[in-house]
Design a protein around this motif. Structure first.
Motif, PDB file in Angstrom:
ATOM      1  N   ARG A  41       0.830  -1.223   0.000  1.00 22.95           N
ATOM      2  CA  ARG A  41       0.000   0.000   0.000  1.00 22.95           C
ATOM      3  C   ARG A  41       0.856   1.261   0.000  1.00 22.95           C
ATOM      4  NH1 ARG A  41      -3.799   1.925   5.148  1.00 22.95           N
ATOM      5  NH2 ARG A  41      -4.124   4.089   4.431  1.00 22.95           N
ATOM      6  N   PHE A  42       1.923   1.265   0.813  1.00 15.80           N
ATOM      7  CA  PHE A  42       2.739   2.469   0.959  1.00 15.80           C
ATOM      8  C   PHE A  42       4.001   2.443   0.082  1.00 15.80           C
ATOM      9  CE2 PHE A  42       0.479   2.232   5.114  1.00 15.80           C
ATOM     10  CZ  PHE A  42      -0.225   3.433   5.017  1.00 15.80           C
ATOM     11  N   ALA A  43       4.168   1.364  -0.697  1.00 10.33           N
ATOM     12  CA  ALA A  43       5.311   1.220  -1.605  1.00 10.33           C
ATOM     13  C   ALA A  43       6.636   1.347  -0.862  1.00 10.33           C
ATOM     14  CB  ALA A  43       5.212   2.243  -2.739  1.00 10.33           C
ATOM     15  N   VAL A  44       6.732   0.604   0.241  1.00 11.02           N
ATOM     16  CA  VAL A  44       7.956   0.584   1.034  1.00 11.02           C
ATOM     17  C   VAL A  44       8.291  -0.871   1.365  1.00 11.02           C
ATOM     18  CG1 VAL A  44       7.545   2.864   2.050  1.00 11.02           C
ATOM     19  CG2 VAL A  44       6.671   0.819   3.202  1.00 11.02           C
ATOM     20  N   ASN A  45       9.423  -1.082   2.021  1.00 15.14           N
ATOM     21  CA  ASN A  45       9.754  -2.442   2.428  1.00 15.14           C
ATOM     22  C   ASN A  45       9.108  -2.763   3.790  1.00 15.14           C
ATOM     23  OD1 ASN A  45      11.531  -1.528   4.573  1.00 15.14           O
ATOM     24  ND2 ASN A  45      13.061  -1.109   2.987  1.00 15.14           N
ATOM     25  N   ARG A  46       9.097  -4.046   4.132  1.00 15.06           N
ATOM     26  CA  ARG A  46       8.417  -4.486   5.351  1.00 15.06           C
ATOM     27  C   ARG A  46       9.108  -3.959   6.607  1.00 15.06           C
ATOM     28  NH1 ARG A  46       6.637 -10.735   4.631  1.00 15.06           N
ATOM     29  NH2 ARG A  46       5.931 -10.322   6.756  1.00 15.06           N
ATOM     30  N   HIS A  47      10.417  -3.740   6.537  1.00 18.68           N
ATOM     31  CA  HIS A  47      11.127  -3.202   7.689  1.00 18.68           C
ATOM     32  C   HIS A  47      10.580  -1.817   8.053  1.00 18.68           C
ATOM     33  CE1 HIS A  47      14.379  -2.275  10.473  1.00 18.68           C
ATOM     34  NE2 HIS A  47      14.528  -1.119   9.835  1.00 18.68           N
ATOM     35  N   THR A  48      10.309  -0.999   7.046  1.00 17.28           N
ATOM     36  CA  THR A  48       9.773   0.342   7.300  1.00 17.28           C
ATOM     37  C   THR A  48       8.379   0.256   7.921  1.00 17.28           C
ATOM     38  OG1 THR A  48      11.031   1.228   5.426  1.00 17.28           O
ATOM     39  CG2 THR A  48       9.186   2.544   6.214  1.00 17.28           C
ATOM     40  N   VAL A  49       7.563  -0.660   7.407  1.00 14.13           N
ATOM     41  CA  VAL A  49       6.224  -0.865   7.970  1.00 14.13           C
ATOM     42  C   VAL A  49       6.329  -1.324   9.418  1.00 14.13           C
ATOM     43  CG1 VAL A  49       4.191  -2.355   7.880  1.00 14.13           C
ATOM     44  CG2 VAL A  49       5.070  -1.307   5.784  1.00 14.13           C
ATOM     45  N   ARG A  50       7.262  -2.243   9.664  1.00 18.40           N
ATOM     46  CA  ARG A  50       7.411  -2.790  11.014  1.00 18.40           C
ATOM     47  C   ARG A  50       7.767  -1.688  12.012  1.00 18.40           C
ATOM     48  NH1 ARG A  50      10.921  -6.784   9.865  1.00 18.40           N
ATOM     49  NH2 ARG A  50       9.164  -7.940   8.997  1.00 18.40           N
ATOM     50  N   ARG A  51       8.603  -0.767  11.579  1.00 23.05           N
ATOM     51  CA  ARG A  51       8.997   0.332  12.474  1.00 23.05           C
ATOM     52  C   ARG A  51       7.805   1.227  12.787  1.00 23.05           C
ATOM     53  NH1 ARG A  51      14.311   4.289  11.903  1.00 23.05           N
ATOM     54  NH2 ARG A  51      14.069   5.290  13.956  1.00 23.05           N
ATOM     55  N   ALA A  52       6.947   1.449  11.803  1.00 22.80           N
ATOM     56  CA  ALA A  52       5.739   2.246  12.034  1.00 22.80           C
ATOM     57  C   ALA A  52       4.811   1.544  13.025  1.00 22.80           C
ATOM     58  CB  ALA A  52       5.021   2.498  10.711  1.00 22.80           C
ATOM     59  N   LEU A  53       4.659   0.230  12.860  1.00 19.66           N
ATOM     60  CA  LEU A  53       3.798  -0.535  13.768  1.00 19.66           C
ATOM     61  C   LEU A  53       4.343  -0.532  15.190  1.00 19.66           C
ATOM     62  CD1 LEU A  53       2.938  -3.597  11.481  1.00 19.66           C
ATOM     63  CD2 LEU A  53       1.470  -1.630  12.010  1.00 19.66           C
ATOM     64  N   GLU A  54       5.646  -0.631  15.312  1.00 17.54           N
ATOM     65  CA  GLU A  54       6.260  -0.603  16.648  1.00 17.54           C
ATOM     66  C   GLU A  54       6.014   0.743  17.323  1.00 17.54           C
ATOM     67  OE1 GLU A  54      10.281  -1.539  15.736  1.00 17.54           O
ATOM     68  OE2 GLU A  54       9.939  -3.721  15.687  1.00 17.54           O
ATOM     69  N   ASP A  55       5.980   1.804  16.536  1.00 17.03           N
ATOM     70  CA  ASP A  55       5.699   3.131  17.091  1.00 17.03           C
ATOM     71  C   ASP A  55       4.276   3.188  17.632  1.00 17.03           C
ATOM     72  OD1 ASP A  55       6.466   6.017  17.435  1.00 17.03           O
ATOM     73  OD2 ASP A  55       4.756   6.283  16.084  1.00 17.03           O
ATOM     74  N   LEU A  56       3.327   2.622  16.890  1.00 17.20           N
ATOM     75  CA  LEU A  56       1.944   2.591  17.351  1.00 17.20           C
ATOM     76  C   LEU A  56       1.793   1.709  18.594  1.00 17.20           C
ATOM     77  CD1 LEU A  56      -0.010   2.293  13.972  1.00 17.20           C
ATOM     78  CD2 LEU A  56       0.558   4.348  15.267  1.00 17.20           C
ATOM     79  N   ALA A  57       2.544   0.612  18.632  1.00 10.80           N
ATOM     80  CA  ALA A  57       2.475  -0.282  19.791  1.00 10.80           C
ATOM     81  C   ALA A  57       3.022   0.408  21.036  1.00 10.80           C
ATOM     82  CB  ALA A  57       3.233  -1.571  19.508  1.00 10.80           C
ATOM     83  N   ARG A  58       4.070   1.199  20.890  1.00  7.72           N
ATOM     84  CA  ARG A  58       4.636   1.932  22.040  1.00  7.72           C
ATOM     85  C   ARG A  58       3.607   2.889  22.622  1.00  7.72           C
ATOM     86  NH1 ARG A  58       9.566   1.817  19.152  1.00  7.72           N
ATOM     87  NH2 ARG A  58       9.001   3.730  18.064  1.00  7.72           N
ATOM     88  N   ASP A  59       2.776   3.457  21.763  1.00 11.19           N
ATOM     89  CA  ASP A  59       1.733   4.385  22.224  1.00 11.19           C
ATOM     90  C   ASP A  59       0.445   3.655  22.612  1.00 11.19           C
ATOM     91  OD1 ASP A  59       3.394   6.523  21.871  1.00 11.19           O
ATOM     92  OD2 ASP A  59       2.602   7.082  19.911  1.00 11.19           O
ATOM     93  N   ARG A  60       0.503   2.320  22.584  1.00 13.01           N
ATOM     94  CA  ARG A  60      -0.620   1.470  22.996  1.00 13.01           C
ATOM     95  C   ARG A  60      -1.860   1.657  22.121  1.00 13.01           C
ATOM     96  NH1 ARG A  60      -0.314   1.540  29.669  1.00 13.01           N
ATOM     97  NH2 ARG A  60       1.864   0.860  29.801  1.00 13.01           N
ATOM     98  N   LEU A  61      -1.638   2.063  20.877  1.00  8.93           N
ATOM     99  CA  LEU A  61      -2.757   2.148  19.937  1.00  8.93           C
ATOM    100  C   LEU A  61      -3.048   0.788  19.305  1.00  8.93           C
ATOM    101  CD1 LEU A  61      -2.149   5.517  18.077  1.00  8.93           C
ATOM    102  CD2 LEU A  61      -3.913   4.989  19.754  1.00  8.93           C
ATOM    103  N   ILE A  62      -2.021  -0.047  19.230  1.00  9.74           N
ATOM    104  CA  ILE A  62      -2.195  -1.394  18.701  1.00  9.74           C
ATOM    105  C   ILE A  62      -1.446  -2.368  19.606  1.00  9.74           C
ATOM    106  CG2 ILE A  62      -2.344  -0.531  16.322  1.00  9.74           C
ATOM    107  CD1 ILE A  62       0.476  -1.728  15.880  1.00  9.74           C
ATOM    108  N   ARG A  63      -1.761  -3.635  19.461  1.00  9.12           N
ATOM    109  CA  ARG A  63      -0.970  -4.674  20.115  1.00  9.12           C
ATOM    110  C   ARG A  63      -0.476  -5.625  19.030  1.00  9.12           C
ATOM    111  NH1 ARG A  63      -6.220  -6.640  20.836  1.00  9.12           N
ATOM    112  NH2 ARG A  63      -6.432  -8.879  20.436  1.00  9.12           N
ATOM    113  N   ILE A  64       0.773  -6.008  19.112  1.00  6.45           N
ATOM    114  CA  ILE A  64       1.383  -6.892  18.129  1.00  6.45           C
ATOM    115  C   ILE A  64       1.473  -8.295  18.723  1.00  6.45           C
ATOM    116  CG2 ILE A  64       3.433  -7.362  16.754  1.00  6.45           C
ATOM    117  CD1 ILE A  64       4.034  -4.344  16.833  1.00  6.45           C
ATOM    118  N   GLU A  65       0.846  -9.251  18.073  1.00  6.55           N
ATOM    119  CA  GLU A  65       0.879 -10.634  18.519  1.00  6.55           C
ATOM    120  C   GLU A  65       1.704 -11.422  17.512  1.00  6.55           C
ATOM    121  OE1 GLU A  65      -3.000 -12.159  19.296  1.00  6.55           O
ATOM    122  OE2 GLU A  65      -3.619 -10.434  20.500  1.00  6.55           O
TER     123      GLU A  65
END
Length: 244
Positions: A41-65
């Motif tokens: 969707r964002f035309a990036v690699n998975r590492h970049t997506v993973r870093r974005a998700l980790e940022d959301l998880a730190r703010d407790r907006l998402i949980r990563i299982e």
């Protein structure tokens, strides 16, 4: 995703996902698209997506299982462990509508229950004395929050009928003359749910639950109830405050 000067791509992806969550495009408890789909969707690699998700998880907006994906965090309701265990009052304090669903009510010999020893000890039962076992599921705005087993001495006259006729335990006890009851102690642990508990609480198999073993007594300190309750750990936080 086009790069903007001075703004990291993963930061912009995280901001877009925050907007998706805030708008309700992904509901609480809902699963985010897989990393591969987000990378496309964002035309990036998975590492970049993973870093974005980790940022959301730190703010407790998402949980990563791990092995399952990322999920929008559900609102966590603080449950204060205090003297009076009242499910409905707790839920209403969070501006939610409570409901207690009676799943079963039976008279049973404690010897047929795995907690036989503690049940007899806590309730002061004589040999062969039966108990009433009530299984309830508590919800807030129709979302399951708790699953509880309430064990009472069967010698409490009229309690079986009162539990059948009333929506809350407090009302049932009031009908048989017990106007108030108090929490004597709680023991809190954490464990994984059984398949049946997962179904009743609408949980994934690997979602841990908080397990509370509560002893309740009458205002005169007479043993009244032993309650075993579980709460989804990502929906409920148990708050214990010192009294002295």
């Amino acid at each position: 995703m086009a790069r903007a000067t001075g703004i990291a791509v993963w930061t912009r992806i995280a901001a877009q996902l925050r907007e998706d969550i805030a708008s309700g495009a992904i509901v609480p408890g809902g699963r985010l698209p897989p990393e591969a789909a987000l990378a496309s969707r964002f035309a990036v690699n998975r590492h970049t997506v993973r870093r974005a998700l980790e940022d959301l998880a730190r703010d407790r907006l998402i949980r990563i299982e791990h092995g399952r994906g990322s999920f929008v965090a559900e609102p966590v309701l603080d449950y204060q462990i205090n003297l009076r265990p009242r499910f409905s009052e707790w839920v209403r304090r969070h501006n939610r509508e409570p409901f207690g669903d009676k799943l079963s009510l039976r008279m049973i010999d404690p010897a047929d229950l795995p907690e036989c020893t503690i049940i007899r000890e806590v309730l002061g039962l004589a040999a062969g004395e039966p108990v009433l076992e009530l299984l309830r599921r508590g919800t807030a705005d129709a979302r399951p929050l708790s699953l509880s087993r309430h064990i009472f001495p069967a010698r409490l006259e009229g309690l079986h009928a009162a539990l059948l006729n009333h929506a809350t335990i407090t009302a049932a006890l009031a009908q048989i003359g017990i106007a108030d009851y108090l929490r004597l102690r709680s023991r809190i642990t954490c464990r994984m749910p059984t398949p049946r508990e997962c179904a009743l609480l609408e949980l994934e198999r690997d979602a841990p639950v908080l397990h509370c073993e509560n002893v309740n007594v009458t205002a005169a300190n007479t043993p009244l109830e032993l309650c075993f309750a579980i709460y989804p750990s990502h929906r409920v936080a148990l708050i214990v405050e010192p009294t002295a």
